[in-house]
Design a protein around this motif. Structure first.
Motif, PDB file in Angstrom:
ATOM      1  N   ILE A   1       4.272   6.036  13.409  1.00 15.97           N
ATOM      2  CA  ILE A   1       3.387   5.808  12.265  1.00 15.97           C
ATOM      3  C   ILE A   1       2.097   6.564  12.556  1.00 15.97           C
ATOM      4  N   VAL A   2       1.735   7.432  11.621  1.00 18.42           N
ATOM      5  CA  VAL A   2       0.492   8.184  11.793  1.00 18.42           C
ATOM      6  C   VAL A   2      -0.627   7.426  11.071  1.00 18.42           C
ATOM      7  N   LEU A   3      -1.725   7.218  11.776  1.00 18.95           N
ATOM      8  CA  LEU A   3      -2.826   6.437  11.218  1.00 18.95           C
ATOM      9  C   LEU A   3      -3.842   7.344  10.530  1.00 18.95           C
ATOM     10  N   ARG A   4      -4.680   6.710   9.745  1.00 22.12           N
ATOM     11  CA  ARG A   4      -5.713   7.460   9.023  1.00 22.12           C
ATOM     12  C   ARG A   4      -6.610   8.246   9.982  1.00 22.12           C
ATOM     13  N   SER A   5      -6.872   7.665  11.150  1.00 23.32           N
ATOM     14  CA  SER A   5      -7.736   8.314  12.135  1.00 23.32           C
ATOM     15  C   SER A   5      -7.070   9.524  12.776  1.00 23.32           C
ATOM     16  N   GLY A   6      -5.777   9.678  12.539  1.00 25.49           N
ATOM     17  CA  GLY A   6      -5.067  10.790  13.153  1.00 25.49           C
ATOM     18  C   GLY A   6      -4.229  10.359  14.354  1.00 25.49           C
ATOM     19  N   LYS A   7      -4.567   9.186  14.886  1.00 25.48           N
ATOM     20  CA  LYS A   7      -3.766   8.631  15.982  1.00 25.48           C
ATOM     21  C   LYS A   7      -2.340   8.388  15.515  1.00 25.48           C
TER      22      LYS A   7
ATOM     23  N   VAL B   1       6.595   8.862  10.006  1.00 25.14           N
ATOM     24  CA  VAL B   1       7.431   9.989  10.425  1.00 25.14           C
ATOM     25  C   VAL B   1       8.813   9.440  10.742  1.00 25.14           C
ATOM     26  N   SER B   2       9.813   9.953  10.017  1.00 24.39           N
ATOM     27  CA  SER B   2      11.158   9.427  10.260  1.00 24.39           C
ATOM     28  C   SER B   2      12.130  10.573  10.487  1.00 24.39           C
ATOM     29  N   ASP B   3      13.268  10.208  11.043  1.00 28.49           N
ATOM     30  CA  ASP B   3      14.285  11.214  11.341  1.00 28.49           C
ATOM     31  C   ASP B   3      15.622  10.639  10.907  1.00 28.49           C
ATOM     32  N   GLY B   4      16.182  11.232   9.873  1.00 28.21           N
ATOM     33  CA  GLY B   4      17.465  10.746   9.359  1.00 28.21           C
ATOM     34  C   GLY B   4      17.394   9.284   8.940  1.00 28.21           C
TER      35      GLY B   4
ATOM     36  N   PRO C   1       0.850  -1.196   0.000  1.00 29.24           N
ATOM     37  CA  PRO C   1       0.000   0.000   0.000  1.00 29.24           C
ATOM     38  C   PRO C   1       0.887   1.247   0.000  1.00 29.24           C
ATOM     39  N   PRO C   2       0.462   2.284  -0.696  1.00 28.37           N
ATOM     40  CA  PRO C   2       1.266   3.498  -0.674  1.00 28.37           C
ATOM     41  C   PRO C   2       1.114   4.183   0.679  1.00 28.37           C
ATOM     42  N   ILE C   3       2.218   4.431   1.334  1.00 31.58           N
ATOM     43  CA  ILE C   3       2.177   5.114   2.625  1.00 31.58           C
ATOM     44  C   ILE C   3       3.183   6.262   2.568  1.00 31.58           C
ATOM     45  N   ASP C   4       2.708   7.451   2.852  1.00 37.87           N
ATOM     46  CA  ASP C   4       3.578   8.632   2.790  1.00 37.87           C
ATOM     47  C   ASP C   4       4.841   8.436   3.601  1.00 37.87           C
ATOM     48  N   GLY C   5       5.938   8.715   2.979  1.00 35.86           N
ATOM     49  CA  GLY C   5       7.192   8.724   3.731  1.00 35.86           C
ATOM     50  C   GLY C   5       7.812   7.354   3.961  1.00 35.86           C
ATOM     51  N   ALA C   6       7.171   6.284   3.428  1.00 32.52           N
ATOM     52  CA  ALA C   6       7.706   4.939   3.698  1.00 32.52           C
ATOM     53  C   ALA C   6       8.821   4.551   2.725  1.00 32.52           C
ATOM     54  N   GLU C   7       8.785   5.187   1.568  1.00 32.53           N
ATOM     55  CA  GLU C   7       9.710   4.768   0.523  1.00 32.53           C
ATOM     56  C   GLU C   7      11.177   4.989   0.903  1.00 32.53           C
ATOM     57  N   GLY C   8      11.977   4.027   0.591  1.00 32.17           N
ATOM     58  CA  GLY C   8      13.416   4.166   0.795  1.00 32.17           C
ATOM     59  C   GLY C   8      13.902   3.926   2.212  1.00 32.17           C
ATOM     60  N   LEU C   9      12.966   3.707   3.149  1.00 28.51           N
ATOM     61  CA  LEU C   9      13.412   3.459   4.526  1.00 28.51           C
ATOM     62  C   LEU C   9      13.829   2.005   4.686  1.00 28.51           C
ATOM     63  N   ASP C  10      14.931   1.773   5.408  1.00 25.34           N
ATOM     64  CA  ASP C  10      15.387   0.385   5.482  1.00 25.34           C
ATOM     65  C   ASP C  10      14.707  -0.418   6.594  1.00 25.34           C
ATOM     66  N   MET C  11      13.798   0.200   7.325  1.00 22.44           N
ATOM     67  CA  MET C  11      13.074  -0.584   8.333  1.00 22.44           C
ATOM     68  C   MET C  11      11.611  -0.803   7.932  1.00 22.44           C
ATOM     69  N   VAL C  12      11.371  -0.769   6.625  1.00 19.55           N
ATOM     70  CA  VAL C  12      10.040  -1.112   6.111  1.00 19.55           C
ATOM     71  C   VAL C  12      10.175  -2.465   5.405  1.00 19.55           C
TER      72      VAL C  12
ATOM     73  N   VAL D   1       1.283   5.934  16.373  1.00 22.58           N
ATOM     74  CA  VAL D   1       1.847   4.812  17.130  1.00 22.58           C
ATOM     75  C   VAL D   1       3.364   4.886  17.017  1.00 22.58           C
ATOM     76  N   GLU D   2       4.022   4.881  18.131  1.00 20.11           N
ATOM     77  CA  GLU D   2       5.486   4.862  18.138  1.00 20.11           C
ATOM     78  C   GLU D   2       5.987   3.554  17.538  1.00 20.11           C
ATOM     79  N   ALA D   3       6.992   3.628  16.714  1.00 19.51           N
ATOM     80  CA  ALA D   3       7.497   2.391  16.120  1.00 19.51           C
ATOM     81  C   ALA D   3       8.878   2.616  15.552  1.00 19.51           C
ATOM     82  N   ASP D   4       9.661   1.527  15.428  1.00 19.59           N
ATOM     83  CA  ASP D   4      10.904   1.657  14.682  1.00 19.59           C
ATOM     84  C   ASP D   4      10.968   0.715  13.494  1.00 19.59           C
ATOM     85  N   ALA D   5       9.868  -0.017  13.269  1.00 17.69           N
ATOM     86  CA  ALA D   5       9.800  -0.844  12.056  1.00 17.69           C
ATOM     87  C   ALA D   5       8.355  -0.916  11.582  1.00 17.69           C
ATOM     88  N   LEU D   6       8.203  -1.060  10.279  1.00 19.67           N
ATOM     89  CA  LEU D   6       6.867  -1.143   9.682  1.00 19.67           C
ATOM     90  C   LEU D   6       6.829  -2.388   8.791  1.00 19.67           C
ATOM     91  N   ILE D   7       5.850  -3.254   9.048  1.00 18.51           N
ATOM     92  CA  ILE D   7       5.721  -4.478   8.250  1.00 18.51           C
ATOM     93  C   ILE D   7       4.445  -4.360   7.420  1.00 18.51           C
TER      94      ILE D   7
END
Ligand SMILES: Cc1cc2nc3c(=O)[nH]c(=O)nc-3n(C[C@H](O)[C@H](O)[C@H](O)COP(=O)(O)OP(=O)(O)OC[C@H]3O[C@@H](n4cnc5c(N)ncnc54)[C@H](O)[C@@H]3O)c2cc1C
Ligand code: SF4
Ligand code: SF4
Lengths: 425, 147
Positions: free
Chosen positions: A224-230, A215-218, A116-127, A232-238
């Motif tokens: 991870i920001v959810l559609r509802s606006g909530k 949301v990433s930093d360097g 799924p397309p998720i803003d800001g996910a591209e190119g991150l090595d923990m996705v 969730v803190e995370a360091d990896a996305l599956i």
């Protein structure tokens, strides 16, 4: 002496493996070449979650020993991607530019993960996605850096990823767009029972929501920001929302493709001598009585095997697929077979037994005295009898009550039916 | 191909087949030790179903085209060249896909270890332990030519 038939199989999944076994049942001599773009001979794809938490290891992951292929005279080409098929010349081309000729071809290219397309996910090595041995190994390699993970997708694959991560000490949040997990294979009651067990085991499940932005930093994932606006803190996305049939290779060669590669009752495509099987294909399903993509392992293996036999000259129809899933999260055994959520106006009867306290649930979907679907939670002993009754379409009238009990067995059937069903088939 | 079947007309539901199976698959092959002292009691690979006057022992048919093997997600379930269908417990993860697939209900579940258990026709034994133990000759070994 006539020349030996050259069989080429594209895809080293369980369908490709089934084809080897099917071909060799019939033809002991023909040359078999298996071309697969992964680095490994056929391994347990569902095994990757077990591998991640150490229940399987590199020695137990392969579906067959190395000697299996050499004993059967199979040439295994790993790390080898087929890039095109020339149906006229009877060759396939591989990425290295090599042509491999075939007399009979099987396309068993499986599925590819839907991302799924998720803003800001591209190119991150923990996705990550979670469908291959490589995916599991990547996650395994970086496990020290993963304290919190978000899994997108509350289907079988997402939950398997969540379970494995939870088992290795990662705090996991699962996001599911529907109002319940496992909505494809299980009904709401079973899904809720499974969800309860997962939550008790420490996995967070958020329904009717999905990941919208990372949301990433360097390059490091922060939240991870959810559609509802909530958020969730995370360091990896599956990303595990499912797979879609990998049909590009077949389509590019002029082979008929619908959602999956279309095959006839003998599993042959519209091009003579070219067959397809497994998650990539759309083969006959006995419940829906039409061609359907049913991406489950028993169907993939069964199709591969029958396609293999037919490629080698057996001219028999495929028996038809039947959707079925067995899952067991944290000791709660759950099986679904066939039609579990029948359409309201389809004339189906639904019978249930629910014992919430003991996590026991049974559901039968019947029509005109025949079984079309079953869900078994907590008590799954002898579940195969249910599958077999669905497959054979025999009357179960009068047996419903015992079938809802955990005791059900052949002994409850009347003698004629029992004797028949116990014959070796 | 070999497999064991029961004649329900003479099965008396005594479950000696189950007991013999447990003992045969135990470490010591001694009935008392197998039931009382071994670290873990083995599960029987055959099971007796009984309702009212009907009872019969049901065990694996070692099918030609075994559905348990087709469904096994790890390759633990295999059909050997000798025709036997056996499970490699090192590879088994207890997913119960084989249980879901066997039309005879012949795969047992070791829930403690999460491993499937099934008839292996007793290794080198000429006559399987259950068949030998049946007091009423309800169990017989069927031998069929492999096609
Ligand atoms: C985590 C996970 C858990 C699962 N759990 C279960 C479960 O419990 N029960 C169940 O029934 N099913 C489960 N499944 C689904 C099951 O794994 C699939 O149905 C099955 O693997 C399909 O087999 P296949 O051979 O059709 O395709 P695949 O296993 O996808 O194999 C296809 C192979 O073809 C290769 N390939 C593709 N294109 C090319 C090309 N052009 N050239 C060369 N090679 C190519 C691919 O790299 C791949 O190796 C699970 C899947 C996943 C990911
Ligand atoms: S366990 Fe069941 S499916 Fe497997 S070989 Fe035995 S009888 Fe056949
Ligand atoms: S329970 Fe074991 S033998 Fe049965 S399908 Fe799962 S891994 Fe294979």
């Amino acid at each position: 002496m006539s020349k030996e038939t050259k069989y080429v199989i594209i895809g080293g999944g369980v369908a490709g493996l089934g084809a080897i076994e099917g071909i060799r049942e019939v033809d002991k001599e023909g040359e078999i070449t298996l071309v697969t773009m992964e680095a490994y001979p056929p391994y347990s794809r569902p095994g990757i979650s077990y591998w991640l938490y150490g229940k399987l290891d590199d020695t137990t992951m392969p579906l067959r020993d190395d000697s299996f292929y050499s004993n059967l005279g199979v040439t295994l080409m790993t790390d080898c991607e087929a890039t095109s098929i020339d149906t006229k010349a009877g060759t396939i081309k591989t990425k290295g530019g090599k042509d491999i000729p075939f007399d009979r071809l099987l396309i068993a290219t499986g599925g590819s993960p839907i991302l799924p397309p998720i803003d800001g996910a591209e190119g991150l090595d923990m996705v990550f996605s979670f469908t291959t041995y490589k995916d599991a190994r990547e996650i395994g390699k970086k496990r020290d850096k993963i304290k919190r993970a978000v899994v997108v997708g509350g289907g079988l694959i997402g939950l398997k990823a969540a379970e494995a991560l939870n088992n290795i000490g990662v705090k996991v949040t699962v996001l599911e767009l529907m109002d319940r997990i496992l909505s494809l294979a299980f009904d709401k009651t079973a899904g809720d029972l499974v969800a309860k067990g997962l939550v008790e085991a420490g996995i967070e499940i958020i329904t009717e929501d999905t990941a919208q932005k990372v949301v990433s930093d360097g390059g490091k994932i922060m939240e991870i920001v959810l559609r509802s606006g909530k958020s969730v803190e995370a360091d990896a996305l599956i990303l595990a929302i499912g797979v879609r049939p990998r049909v590009e290779l077949a389509g590019g060669a002029g082979i008929d493709v619908g959602r999956g590669i279309l095959v006839d009752e003998r599993l042959m495509t519209n091009i003579k001598d070219i067959y397809a099987a497994g998650d990539a294909s759309e083969a006959y399903d006995i419940i829906y009585r039409e061609r359907r993509v049913t991406p489950i392992l028993p169907n993939a293996y069964g199709q591969g095997k029958q396609a293999g036999r037919n490629m080698a000259g057996t001219d028999e129809p495929y028996e038809g697929g039947l959707s079925m899933n067995a899952i067991g999260f944290y000791g709660l055994d759950t099986i679904s077979i066939g039609l579990v959520d029948p359409p309201e106006n389809g004339g189906y009867d639904v019978l249930v037994r629910l014992d919430k306290e003991n996590n026991i649930y049974r559901k039968l979907v019947t029509k005109e005295g025949r079984l079309f679907g079953a869900v078994l939670v907590g008590e799954v002993e002898r579940a195969g009898i249910f599958a077999s009754l669905i497959r054979d379409g025999v009357s179960i009238a009068g047996l419903e009550e015992t079938m809802l009990s955990g005791e059900f067995g052949h002994v409850h059937m009347d003698r004629d039916l029992r004797v028949k069903r116990l014959e070796r088939r | 191909m070999r497999y064991v079947v029961a004649n329900e007309d003479v099965c008396i539901g005594c479950r000696l087949c189950e007991i013999a199976c447990v003992v045969e698959h135990s470490k010591t092959k001694d009935i008392v030790k197998a039931y009382k002292f071994e670290e873990k009691r083995e599960l029987p690979r055959s099971h007796v179903e009984e309702v009212g006057p009907v009872s019969l022992s049901i065990t694996c048919r070692h099918c030609d085209d075994p559905r348990c093997v087709a469904a096994c997600i790890t390759g633990a379930m295999r059909k050997g060249e000798d025709g036997r269908v056996t499970v490699d417990i090192e590879k088994c993860v207890g997913c119960w896909s084989c249980v879901m697939a066997c039309p005879y209900g012949s795969v047992g579940m070791d829930k403690e270890d999460r491993k499937s258990v099934k008839c292996d026709l007793c290794g080198d034994r000429e006559i399987p332990a259950c068949v030998e133990a049946c007091p009423n000759r309800a169990l017989i070994v069927v031998e069929e030519e492999v096609g």
